[in-house]
Design an enzyme around this catalytic site. Sequence first.
Site, PDB file in Angstrom:
ATOM      1  N   HIS A 119      48.477  27.952  24.665  1.00  0.00           N
ATOM      2  CA  HIS A 119      48.944  26.915  23.744  1.00  0.00           C
ATOM      3  C   HIS A 119      48.608  25.537  24.317  1.00  0.00           C
ATOM      4  O   HIS A 119      48.235  24.617  23.590  1.00  0.00           O
ATOM      5  CB  HIS A 119      50.464  27.094  23.571  1.00  0.00           C
ATOM      6  CG  HIS A 119      51.057  26.451  22.363  1.00  0.00           C
ATOM      7  ND1 HIS A 119      52.408  26.445  22.131  1.00  0.00           N
ATOM      8  CD2 HIS A 119      50.510  25.775  21.321  1.00  0.00           C
ATOM      9  CE1 HIS A 119      52.658  25.809  20.999  1.00  0.00           C
ATOM     10  NE2 HIS A 119      51.522  25.394  20.487  1.00  0.00           N
ATOM     11  N   HIS A 132      51.959  30.631  26.806  1.00  0.00           N
ATOM     12  CA  HIS A 132      52.243  29.191  26.832  1.00  0.00           C
ATOM     13  C   HIS A 132      51.024  28.424  27.324  1.00  0.00           C
ATOM     14  O   HIS A 132      50.683  27.365  26.805  1.00  0.00           O
ATOM     15  CB  HIS A 132      53.402  28.896  27.789  1.00  0.00           C
ATOM     16  CG  HIS A 132      54.762  29.290  27.295  1.00  0.00           C
ATOM     17  ND1 HIS A 132      55.276  28.845  26.094  1.00  0.00           N
ATOM     18  CD2 HIS A 132      55.727  30.058  27.855  1.00  0.00           C
ATOM     19  CE1 HIS A 132      56.506  29.343  25.950  1.00  0.00           C
ATOM     20  NE2 HIS A 132      56.794  30.077  27.000  1.00  0.00           N
ATOM     21  N   HIS A 155      53.358  36.603  28.862  1.00  0.00           N
ATOM     22  CA  HIS A 155      54.173  35.606  28.157  1.00  0.00           C
ATOM     23  C   HIS A 155      53.839  34.188  28.625  1.00  0.00           C
ATOM     24  O   HIS A 155      53.530  33.307  27.818  1.00  0.00           O
ATOM     25  CB  HIS A 155      55.656  35.914  28.384  1.00  0.00           C
ATOM     26  CG  HIS A 155      56.587  34.920  27.775  1.00  0.00           C
ATOM     27  ND1 HIS A 155      57.221  35.136  26.579  1.00  0.00           N
ATOM     28  CD2 HIS A 155      56.983  33.689  28.178  1.00  0.00           C
ATOM     29  CE1 HIS A 155      57.962  34.079  26.274  1.00  0.00           C
ATOM     30  NE2 HIS A 155      57.840  33.189  27.234  1.00  0.00           N
ATOM     31  N   GLU A 156      53.901  33.981  29.924  1.00  0.00           N
ATOM     32  CA  GLU A 156      53.658  32.632  30.443  1.00  0.00           C
ATOM     33  C   GLU A 156      52.228  32.188  30.163  1.00  0.00           C
ATOM     34  O   GLU A 156      51.977  31.013  29.899  1.00  0.00           O
ATOM     35  CB  GLU A 156      53.954  32.563  31.944  1.00  0.00           C
ATOM     36  CG  GLU A 156      55.410  32.805  32.306  1.00  0.00           C
ATOM     37  CD  GLU A 156      56.384  31.959  31.519  1.00  0.00           C
ATOM     38  OE1 GLU A 156      56.041  30.816  31.155  1.00  0.00           O
ATOM     39  OE2 GLU A 156      57.493  32.444  31.234  1.00  0.00           O
TER      40      GLU A 156
HETATM   41 ZN   LIG Z   1      58.526  31.180  27.333  1.00  0.00          ZN
END
Ligand SMILES: [Zn+2]
Length: 751
Positions: free
Chosen positions: A518, A515, A511-512
């Site tokens: 992105h 980011h 998940h991290e």
């Molecule tokens: Zn998050």
Amino acid sequence: MKAQLMAAVAASALLAGCSQANGGDEMASANTAALPAENAVPEATGYFAAESTLPFEAPDFSKISDDDYRPAFEQAMAIHSAEIDQIKNNPDAPTFENTIVALEQSGAILGRVARVFFALTGSNTNDTLNAVQTEMGPKLSAHSDAITLDPVLFARVKAVYDNRAAMSMTVEDAALLEDTYEGMVQAGAMLTAEQKDQVRAINTKLSEVTNEFGNRVREGTVASALIVDSEEELAGLSPAAIEAAAKLAAEKGMEGKYAIALQNTTQQPSLPALENRATREKLFRLSVDRNDQPGEYDTRMLIAEIAQLRAQKAALFGKPDWASYVMYDRMAKQPQTALDFMEQMVPALAATQRREAALLNEKIAAEGGDFEVKPWDWYRYAEKVKAEKYAFDESAVEPYFQLDKVLEDGVFFAAEKLYGLTFQKRTDLPVYHPDVSTYTVFDRDGSELGIFYFDPFQRPSKRGGAWMSNFVDQSYLNGTKPVIYNVLNIPKAAEGEVQLVSFDNVNTLFHEFGHALHGFFADQKYASISGTATARDFVEYPSQVNEVWATHPEILSNYAKHYETGETIPAELIEKIERAAKFNQGYDFGEVVEAALLDMKWHALSAEEAAAIKTPEDVDAFERNSLEELGLEIGLVPPRYRSSYFNHIFSSPTGYSSGYYSYLWTEMLDRDSRQWFMDNGGLTRENGDHYRATVLSRGGTMDYFKMFENFAGRQPDVTPMLVARGLTGDDSAADAATTSDGKLPANTVSK
Ligand SMILES: [Zn+2]
């Protein structure tokens, strides 16, 4: 400009925040006079005066001391103010370059200090840094207000904005102009002097009332602890828990009794273990009635007042309600869009709630119980059913997940497969804690893309949760590439032991890093709209999508190997986790949807409607009607937070108000995108490159619906989320629909 100021005001606004919101307010309403104007920009001194000379301008932690921040902030604000004065006093007519771009470039030193400082207050703080934060918070807020509400500056911005149709701009220029203008309008730049006074008065009042709300919830939660006289009433709890209950009662001056403190959510963690049904009911009622009874902790009239103040403030800005006012820069934009989105889930959700209740009632009857399931029974029987249907042991999973393998052979490997990225560990960069490691990230053509800092372990100086942010933002204007960090809270293994991580933390790692991708793929001229500088109801979307690769067979077989035997994790084990995660969604998901709906309903009130809520009973009736009219089983599944203790939305002037839906919204985008990947061949470079081109590289430069459409070829669809949540019918249908090409969907809720 917005991101620069926001970074200065509260770095949390910039962090891709991954823990549940804590009601922090990103724009406090301090309204002090502007700092003294200087015509010449003061000379900068100290470490932050110049760009770092390290590769990628990475911060040189070997040269920064805790005593540097206070003077650096003071100086950086003075310099920023002087830069703003130069923009205002420019004798030339306002242009995009001399006003909008100049604003974007102002405050560079302040941004530099704030990015490093707020990174450390999150992940490695101490008393000195905390004291600086307390002192600087209001000053930074006042500094930001002085700029956004400066009438001379706004006149120049507006002149450029009003001329936009005649200007030739890139898409990104137009986005920056829009962002700058809208940000100032939102702060009140268009209001008359009298209206500004009214806004200030409302802001002050809102600060007081929301602060009082937070205090009463905190105190009321403590005061509502369950007290029982005998150990028998706590049967089912562990001896350690019973001992803790005795100790808590003694601390409360009730020696010989037992006390259980309330947690902030409606459901309470002790409930499943408690065998005594009367105790369960007592504990649950204390929780769900918190701050909702006459007396000193009653928050109901505060809620009515907050709702009214917010509606009045929105009206001053010409908006019909608070939600319309605060959602101007969200993907959903209109409250109705968020409401429609949630309301379309209600029938499936209500049906699932009833189906789950029937299942639990069967279990109760099978055990000889002569009652129907109530909220205080729910998790006790849900856990029993879950254990029968999906038995698996979390401790059987961990040996397959070694931290360094999860990162390098899992997370990085997936990024290589999808995007062609490669990684090289570095040892030359100074770090702020010895547990932090650094990597150079190389792009698909072999060029350097950025630097990745990885800070995995729990420690007392780190706040809870997991998050990502930048030390350096990508910007062609500034000539900078992204320097990004991921922070997690994995319990550190004892010295000499193999560092294993839970499946939950494996998901968090993916998940991290979603980011981080992105941020790394940012391809913008302007830092303030680059990378993850996107809307609150968008920023959690790419990170959730990246979780899907954690359980992709090709990725799993590369990293999930038993630390002793080297055997790859059996597919059945993963399947068990996935199936178990789909169970009980009528409650787990339902309570979140209800809280999100309540949030939107309170903030869709006009000033007149809010004024009609005059008594505590009116507050209760409004809450009940808002949920019941939708057909949800709130008697069985109450909201995760009832209005009377909903800190996220009522304990600070803005907080997460009209924003709690974001968790659900980004999950919809995520699940639909996973579906797109599945429908198009899954884990391929072609798919990765397409996602990068259409979404991950676009920052906050365009309409988010358009962005999604460029990616998926259509508008987002809620169905894949409902399928993933098991909300589409019986278990078998849900199971069949999730494994279209043999891949298993990941299962966690958003972090
Ligand atoms: Zn998050």
